[in-house]
Design an enzyme around this catalytic site. Structure first.
Site, PDB file in Angstrom:
ATOM      1  N   TYR A 188      35.881  48.900  51.490  1.00 14.80           N
ATOM      2  CA  TYR A 188      36.388  47.872  50.443  1.00 14.80           C
ATOM      3  C   TYR A 188      36.349  48.371  49.044  1.00 14.80           C
ATOM      4  CZ  TYR A 188      37.110  43.217  48.518  1.00 14.80           C
ATOM      5  OH  TYR A 188      37.468  42.281  47.954  1.00 14.80           O
TER       6      TYR A 188
ATOM      7  N   ASN B  18      33.338  36.567  42.755  1.00 12.82           N
ATOM      8  CA  ASN B  18      33.370  35.840  43.974  1.00 12.82           C
ATOM      9  C   ASN B  18      33.912  34.373  43.660  1.00 12.82           C
ATOM     10  OD1 ASN B  18      30.858  37.642  43.954  1.00 12.82           O
ATOM     11  ND2 ASN B  18      30.624  36.599  45.985  1.00 12.82           N
TER      12      ASN B  18
ATOM     13  N   ARG C 154      30.738  34.230  54.333  1.00 17.62           N
ATOM     14  CA  ARG C 154      30.581  34.506  53.030  1.00 17.62           C
ATOM     15  C   ARG C 154      29.545  33.339  52.534  1.00 17.62           C
ATOM     16  NH1 ARG C 154      36.355  35.821  49.966  1.00 17.62           N
ATOM     17  NH2 ARG C 154      37.459  35.382  52.084  1.00 17.62           N
TER      18      ARG C 154
ATOM     19  N   PHE D 273      26.487  28.821  54.049  1.00 15.20           N
ATOM     20  CA  PHE D 273      25.553  27.726  53.563  1.00 15.20           C
ATOM     21  C   PHE D 273      26.213  26.282  53.710  1.00 15.20           C
ATOM     22  CE2 PHE D 273      22.856  30.455  50.297  1.00 15.20           C
ATOM     23  CZ  PHE D 273      22.486  31.342  51.355  1.00 15.20           C
TER      24      PHE D 273
ATOM     25  N   GLN E  43      18.853  37.865  44.546  1.00 11.56           N
ATOM     26  CA  GLN E  43      20.031  38.488  44.124  1.00 11.56           C
ATOM     27  C   GLN E  43      20.952  37.276  43.507  1.00 11.56           C
ATOM     28  OE1 GLN E  43      18.998  37.887  47.147  1.00 11.56           O
ATOM     29  NE2 GLN E  43      20.909  37.962  48.743  1.00 11.56           N
ATOM     30  N   THR E  44      21.701  37.700  42.665  1.00 14.60           N
ATOM     31  CA  THR E  44      22.733  36.702  41.838  1.00 14.60           C
ATOM     32  C   THR E  44      24.024  36.854  42.133  1.00 14.60           C
ATOM     33  OG1 THR E  44      22.977  37.852  39.877  1.00 14.60           O
ATOM     34  CG2 THR E  44      20.882  36.285  39.950  1.00 14.60           C
TER      35      THR E  44
ATOM     36  N   PRO F 296      24.748  44.048  46.505  1.00  8.66           N
ATOM     37  CA  PRO F 296      24.502  44.094  44.808  1.00  8.66           C
ATOM     38  C   PRO F 296      23.376  42.966  44.469  1.00  8.66           C
ATOM     39  CG  PRO F 296      26.852  44.060  45.246  1.00  8.66           C
ATOM     40  CD  PRO F 296      26.212  43.935  46.615  1.00  8.66           C
TER      41      PRO F 296
ATOM     42  N   ARG G 163      25.257  40.035  39.573  1.00  5.34           N
ATOM     43  CA  ARG G 163      26.683  39.956  39.475  1.00  5.34           C
ATOM     44  C   ARG G 163      26.934  38.886  38.537  1.00  5.34           C
ATOM     45  NH1 ARG G 163      30.150  40.290  44.473  1.00  5.34           N
ATOM     46  NH2 ARG G 163      29.623  42.256  44.909  1.00  5.34           N
TER      47      ARG G 163
HETATM   48  P1  NAD Z   1      41.585  36.420  52.980  1.00  2.00           P
HETATM   49  O1  NAD Z   1      40.734  37.588  53.939  1.00  2.00           O
HETATM   50  O2  NAD Z   1      41.389  35.101  53.054  1.00  2.00           O
HETATM   51  O3  NAD Z   1      42.805  36.742  52.774  1.00  2.00           O
HETATM   52  C1  NAD Z   1      43.603  38.285  52.855  1.00  2.00           C
HETATM   53  C2  NAD Z   1      44.943  37.997  53.452  1.00  2.00           C
HETATM   54  O4  NAD Z   1      45.388  39.332  53.516  1.00  2.00           O
HETATM   55  C3  NAD Z   1      44.488  37.729  54.802  1.00  2.00           C
HETATM   56  O5  NAD Z   1      45.675  36.714  55.091  1.00  2.00           O
HETATM   57  C4  NAD Z   1      44.987  38.785  55.609  1.00  2.00           C
HETATM   58  O6  NAD Z   1      45.588  38.587  56.872  1.00  2.00           O
HETATM   59  C5  NAD Z   1      45.963  39.590  54.745  1.00  2.00           C
HETATM   60  N1  NAD Z   1      45.923  41.036  55.174  1.00  2.00           N
HETATM   61  C6  NAD Z   1      44.898  41.750  55.411  1.00  2.00           C
HETATM   62  N2  NAD Z   1      45.347  43.014  55.747  1.00  2.00           N
HETATM   63  C7  NAD Z   1      46.719  43.032  55.575  1.00  2.00           C
HETATM   64  C8  NAD Z   1      47.805  44.131  55.761  1.00  2.00           C
HETATM   65  N3  NAD Z   1      47.667  45.197  56.100  1.00  2.00           N
HETATM   66  N4  NAD Z   1      49.026  43.538  55.677  1.00  2.00           N
HETATM   67  C9  NAD Z   1      49.539  42.336  55.454  1.00  2.00           C
HETATM   68  N5  NAD Z   1      48.549  41.386  55.256  1.00  2.00           N
HETATM   69  C10 NAD Z   1      46.977  41.573  55.415  1.00  2.00           C
HETATM   70  O7  NAD Z   1      41.043  36.956  51.504  1.00  2.00           O
HETATM   71  P2  NAD Z   1      40.758  36.435  50.130  1.00  2.00           P
HETATM   72  O8  NAD Z   1      39.488  35.833  49.764  1.00  2.00           O
HETATM   73  O9  NAD Z   1      42.043  35.414  50.094  1.00  2.00           O
HETATM   74  O10 NAD Z   1      41.192  37.590  49.297  1.00  2.00           O
HETATM   75  C11 NAD Z   1      42.386  37.836  48.514  1.00  2.00           C
HETATM   76  C12 NAD Z   1      42.344  39.082  47.911  1.00  2.00           C
HETATM   77  O11 NAD Z   1      41.489  38.859  46.695  1.00  2.00           O
HETATM   78  C13 NAD Z   1      41.948  40.350  48.610  1.00  2.00           C
HETATM   79  O12 NAD Z   1      42.679  41.457  48.123  1.00  2.00           O
HETATM   80  C14 NAD Z   1      40.588  40.289  48.073  1.00  2.00           C
HETATM   81  O13 NAD Z   1      39.945  41.794  48.040  1.00  2.00           O
HETATM   82  C15 NAD Z   1      40.504  39.821  46.595  1.00  2.00           C
HETATM   83  N6  NAD Z   1      39.209  39.252  46.115  1.00  2.00           N
HETATM   84  C16 NAD Z   1      38.751  38.043  46.686  1.00  2.00           C
HETATM   85  C17 NAD Z   1      37.782  37.423  46.352  1.00  2.00           C
HETATM   86  C18 NAD Z   1      37.159  36.032  46.814  1.00  2.00           C
HETATM   87  O14 NAD Z   1      36.090  35.869  46.418  1.00  2.00           O
HETATM   88  N7  NAD Z   1      37.794  35.625  47.530  1.00  2.00           N
HETATM   89  C19 NAD Z   1      36.793  38.462  45.232  1.00  2.00           C
HETATM   90  C20 NAD Z   1      37.487  39.556  44.986  1.00  2.00           C
HETATM   91  C21 NAD Z   1      38.747  40.071  45.348  1.00  2.00           C
HETATM   92  N1  UDP Z   2      24.171  35.830  51.701  1.00  3.85           N
HETATM   93  C1  UDP Z   2      23.179  35.229  52.244  1.00  3.85           C
HETATM   94  N2  UDP Z   2      23.248  34.420  53.353  1.00  3.85           N
HETATM   95  C2  UDP Z   2      24.501  34.480  54.151  1.00  3.85           C
HETATM   96  C3  UDP Z   2      25.656  35.160  53.504  1.00  3.85           C
HETATM   97  C4  UDP Z   2      25.567  35.765  52.311  1.00  3.85           C
HETATM   98  O1  UDP Z   2      22.028  35.267  51.440  1.00  3.85           O
HETATM   99  O2  UDP Z   2      24.372  33.477  55.025  1.00  3.85           O
HETATM  100  C5  UDP Z   2      24.115  36.607  50.527  1.00  3.85           C
HETATM  101  C6  UDP Z   2      24.766  38.039  50.503  1.00  3.85           C
HETATM  102  O3  UDP Z   2      23.510  38.781  50.831  1.00  3.85           O
HETATM  103  C7  UDP Z   2      24.952  38.499  49.086  1.00  3.85           C
HETATM  104  C8  UDP Z   2      25.319  36.943  48.604  1.00  3.85           C
HETATM  105  O4  UDP Z   2      25.005  36.052  49.473  1.00  3.85           O
HETATM  106  O5  UDP Z   2      23.883  38.808  48.432  1.00  3.85           O
HETATM  107  C9  UDP Z   2      26.955  36.990  48.602  1.00  3.85           C
HETATM  108  O6  UDP Z   2      27.399  37.391  49.794  1.00  3.85           O
HETATM  109  P1  UDP Z   2      29.121  37.190  50.060  1.00  3.85           P
HETATM  110  O7  UDP Z   2      29.100  37.812  51.323  1.00  3.85           O
HETATM  111  O8  UDP Z   2      29.606  35.935  49.900  1.00  3.85           O
HETATM  112  O9  UDP Z   2      29.854  38.266  48.860  1.00  3.85           O
HETATM  113  P2  UDP Z   2      29.419  39.669  48.231  1.00  3.85           P
HETATM  114  O10 UDP Z   2      28.415  40.060  48.946  1.00  3.85           O
HETATM  115  O11 UDP Z   2      30.739  40.299  48.769  1.00  3.85           O
HETATM  116  O12 UDP Z   2      29.506  39.221  46.997  1.00  3.85           O
END
Ligand code: NAD
Ligand code: UDP
Length: 327
Positions: free
Chosen positions: A150, A179, A191, A196, A214-215, A279, A282
């Site tokens: 990723y 996030n 997530r 939670f 972790q934050t 991490p 953050r």
């Molecule tokens: P999500 O998993 O809900 O949505 C991702 C979508 O992309 C899904 O609908 C999935 O079916 C589609 N997809 C995956 N691979 C594909 C492919 N090869 N071709 C076509 N469609 C495809 O995730 P999200 O939380 O909505 O995240 C959306 C975007 O934002 C992602 O690129 C993610 O990396 C980025 N992002 C999200 C967060 C967050 O906290 N939600 C944080 C940082 C970055």
């Molecule tokens: N986390 C946790 N319990 C859970 C799911 C996640 O303590 O049931 C922690 C995880 O280890 C991380 C933070 O929550 O430190 C955020 O996790 P998430 O998967 O939502 O996002 P990311 O790690 O990609 O920021």
């Protein structure tokens, strides 16, 4: 009334996902035509079901790793699984989506001479050695770890965006999203906010990974979508990368306690092993977003959690919370 002069046809990849579905909805509400492209890997029809009757909305089941020919005015490239359990399920596909997918979407933008926005991530900073993270920081990513499919995929996508910009003059916008949470998160995607809340509502144990010190900094989805649209509509010299996130930082343990308090849950807290390369801290520095986009988040964590808890309460009552993924 719709202003047809300003109306654009906008392609949203990943449009059936959590963020993508909110983005499609907002763009339609602003009077645009939207083409949602999604392979439904983690996306769901139910996220966009309410949009299907809108004549300005189209859905195309398509994997962006395969080239796409469409006639559009702008592209938001959001396709990519975002939750660790989903992006680690098929890590090669995750990297392909970020790298091959970006090449295909950049190729489309090049042919059409249009703007393209990339949904990048705070994960490009890895386990950060500086705090808070600003856009000048190059990051601290383990290139061979479980999260690398990723993190490195997204880093390479940023490289591709800048090389297409420098080499071919493509108009690019890169958002580094921190996030984000809100309604339409999946109950079982691992997530932290969704885990939670679902655990608290069901009275199950709240699973804290590590000691919970972790934050993270959580941004409510409406604020994030507002930031993405402002970035797309920003001046041409604004390419990003720009951090979009809420600087309100919280320890994971405190998040668990807050959710227990709001839901008045009887759930106990249990401590489990911290996943590899998780991490430790953050928090976004959003000075650039404030200056260039006049953007800052408006929704406080507690208010956003209340909205999100209401969504999950309804979902659990409807009995449709066990969602199949990777279809
Ligand atoms: P999500 O998993 O809900 O949505 C991702 C979508 O992309 C899904 O609908 C999935 O079916 C589609 N997809 C995956 N691979 C594909 C492919 N090869 N071709 C076509 N469609 C495809 O995730 P999200 O939380 O909505 O995240 C959306 C975007 O934002 C992602 O690129 C993610 O990396 C980025 N992002 C999200 C967060 C967050 O906290 N939600 C944080 C940082 C970055
Ligand atoms: N986390 C946790 N319990 C859970 C799911 C996640 O303590 O049931 C922690 C995880 O280890 C991380 C933070 O929550 O430190 C955020 O996790 P998430 O998967 O939502 O996002 P990311 O790690 O990609 O920021």
């Amino acid at each position: 009334m719709q202003n047809y002069d300003l109306s654009k046809r906008i392609l949203v990849t990943g449009g059936a996902g959590f963020l993508g579905s909110h983005l499609c909805e907002r763009l339609l509400n602003e009077g645009h035509e939207v083409i949602c492209v999604d392979n439904f890997y983690t996306g769901r029809r139910s996220n966009i079901a309410h949009l299907l009757s809108n004549n300005c909305f189209e859905v195309l089941r398509h994997d962006i790793c395969i080239p796409l020919y469409a006639e559009v005015d702008e592209i938001y490239n959001l396709a990519c699984p975002a939750s660790p359990i989903h992006y680690q399920f098929d890590p090669v596909q995750t990297t392909k989506t970020s790298v091959h997918g970006s090449i295909n979407m950049l190729g489309l933008a090049k042919r059409l001479k249009i703007k393209i926005l990339q949904a990048s991530t705070s994960e490009v900073y890895g386990c950060p050695a500086i705090h808070p993270q600003n856009e000048g920081y190059w990051g601290n990513v383990n290139p061979i770890g479980l999260r690398a499919c990723y993190d490195e995929g997204k880093r390479c996508a940023e490289t591709l965006f800048f090389d297409y910009h420098r080499q071919h003059g493509i108009k690019i916008k890169i958002a580094r999203i921190f996030n984000t949470y809100g309604p339409r998160m999946y109950p079982n995607d691992g997530r932290v906010v969704s885990n939670f809340i679902v655990q608290a509502l069901k009275g199950d144990k709240i699973t804290i990974y590590g000691d919970g010190s972790q934050t993270r900094s959580f941004c409510y989805v409406d604020d994030l979508i507002d930031g993405l649209i402002r970035l797309m509509n920003s001046d041409e010299d604004v390419t990003g990368p720009i951090n979009l996130g809420n600087p309100q930082e919280v320890a994971v343990l405190d998040l668990g306690k807050k959710i227990i308090e709001i839901t008045r849950s009887k759930s106990d807290i249990v401590f489990q092993a911290l996943p590899a390369d998780d991490p430790l801290q953050r928090r976004p520095d959003i000075a650039v977003a404030k200056e260039k986009l006049n953007w800052k988040p408006k929704v406080d964590l507690e208010d956003g959690l209340i909205q999100t808890i209401e969504f999950f309460e309804k979902l659990l009552k409807s009995g449709s919370s066990d969602i199949k993924i990777h279809s």
